[in-house]
Design a protein around this motif. Structure first.
Motif, short mmCIF file in Angstrom:
data_model
loop_
_atom_site.label_atom_id
_atom_site.label_comp_id
_atom_site.label_asym_id
_atom_site.label_seq_id
_atom_site.Cartn_x
_atom_site.Cartn_y
_atom_site.Cartn_z
N LYS A 62 39.71 32.35 33.34
CA LYS A 62 41.07 32.88 33.27
C LYS A 62 41.09 34.21 32.53
N LYS A 63 42.16 34.95 32.69
CA LYS A 63 42.40 36.12 31.88
C LYS A 63 42.85 35.68 30.49
N THR A 64 42.59 36.51 29.48
CA THR A 64 43.01 36.16 28.13
C THR A 64 43.98 37.20 27.57
N SER A 87 51.36 35.02 26.96
CA SER A 87 50.46 34.37 27.91
C SER A 87 51.24 33.33 28.72
N GLU A 134 46.87 32.19 32.07
CA GLU A 134 46.14 32.94 31.05
C GLU A 134 45.92 32.06 29.82
N VAL A 167 35.83 42.85 27.65
CA VAL A 167 35.90 42.82 29.12
C VAL A 167 34.97 41.76 29.70
N ASN A 198 37.22 38.50 29.24
CA ASN A 198 38.01 38.67 30.47
C ASN A 198 39.44 39.07 30.13
N ILE A 199 39.57 40.07 29.31
CA ILE A 199 40.84 40.40 28.67
C ILE A 199 41.86 40.98 29.65
N LYS A 200 43.08 40.50 29.52
CA LYS A 200 44.21 41.08 30.25
C LYS A 200 45.05 41.95 29.32
N LYS A 201 45.16 41.49 28.06
CA LYS A 201 46.03 42.18 27.11
C LYS A 201 45.53 41.95 25.69
N PHE A 259 43.04 46.85 31.13
CA PHE A 259 43.76 45.87 30.30
C PHE A 259 44.86 46.59 29.53
#
Length: 306
Positions: free
Chosen positions: A14-16, A41, A45, A110, A114-117, A146
């Motif tokens: 998942k994105k974090t 989130s 996420e 990254v 798996n960073i989104k924000k 991100f």
């Protein structure tokens, strides 16, 4: 909450949504940041916090005699209570401190997180020699896709000021003020060890608390009303932090007398929550005078709990 002993033990598909910091005290200022993290989130996420142990100053400033509000176990407990999904307690060392800003972003944020924000303070500096700042992070965010959400100067200052005020309040014995900033009662966790057993000879047996972590901040010397968690049972009592000058003590001890409690606590781990300061530690003219004062202290504490 999932807890990981290293960055390299964490993985997710998942994105974090992510933040990092020491979070010492996990006080009201910190919990606001965590609430923002959780609100940012969704089901697709994961929320993720990275914290460090040892504290970076313990590694980079060997002469630093830093005192922390929480042991690492206490910090984990408080962060879990705040509702986090994932916590990484990474061992901070010289190797980690030498990562460049881009290595940290690319290889960790990254590739692993798996960073989104990322939610971060406007004044945050990172990378080798702390050379990168929020503008660099925003640029990396554009390069690696991100989002960077800044915590305002006012919020960052509130966190910093609160931490300082809590430490100062504890050093001055102003336990109620410290608890107000914390949002919970300051607590000490330790193992009960044999003492001189003088308390039982005057009707006030005490459990002597040994706190292994020498970096844990101990409140000012004095007598306090406390609650003590023994297993799953909460017991009222009073705590003395000091040298026991009436009997010519030389070293500081932490001793708790529990009301209406008569079990053997030796070698058990207990948690003492400090609620109210009763008085300064005093040297009395005699053991009888000490016993009289302890009776008054107990009455004061019992009225407080009522």
């Amino acid at each position: 909450m999932n807890s990981y002993p290293s960055i390299y033990d964490f993985s997710t598909h998942k994105k974090t949504v992510f933040t990092l910091g020491t979070f010492d005290g996990v006080h009201l200022g910190h919990t606001k940041i965590i609430e923002r993290l959780l609100n940012s989130s969704n089901e697709e996420e994961e929320s993720l916090v990275l914290t460090f142990f040892p504290h970076p100053r313990m590694v980079l400033q060997k002469e630093s005699d830093i005192q922390l509000l929480n042991t690492i176990e206490e910090r984990i407990y408080l962060l879990e209570k705040a509702g986090l999904q994932n916590l990484i307690i990474h061992p901070f060392d010289q190797t980690f401190s030498r990562l460049t800003a881009e290595e940290f972003v690319k290889n960790i944020l990254v590739d692993i997180f798996n960073i989104k924000k990322i939610i971060i303070g406007h004044d945050h500096r990172f990378g080798r020699n702390r050379t990168a700042n929020i503008d660099d992070l925003i640029r990396f965010g554009k390069d690696y896709n991100f989002e960077v959400e800044q915590i305002s100067a006012q919020e960052v200052d509130a966190v910093s000021i609160s931490s300082t005020k809590i430490r100062n309040a504890l050093a001055e014995g102003k336990i109620e003020l410290a608890n107000e900033y914390l949002g919970y009662s300051y607590f000490l966790t330790g193992t009960v060890i044999p003492g001189k057993k003088l308390g039982r000879t005057i009707g006030f047996p005490t459990a002597n608390l040994k706190i292994e972590e020498n970096y844990k901040l101990i409140p000012a010397q004095g007598v306090y009303a406390v609650t003590c968690l023994v297993g799953t049972k909460s017991v009222y009592g009073m705590l003395n932090i000091g040298t026991n000058p009436t009997v010519f003590g030389q070293t500081i001890s932490i001793e708790v007398h529990l009301f209406d409690f008569n079990a053997d606590l030796y070698h058990q781990k207990i948690t003492v929550s400090v609620l109210k300061r009763i008085r300064d530690e005093q040297k009395f003219a005699s053991i009888d005078d000490l016993k009289t004062q302890l009776s008054k202290d107990q009455i004061f504490a019992q009225h407080f709990f009522e």
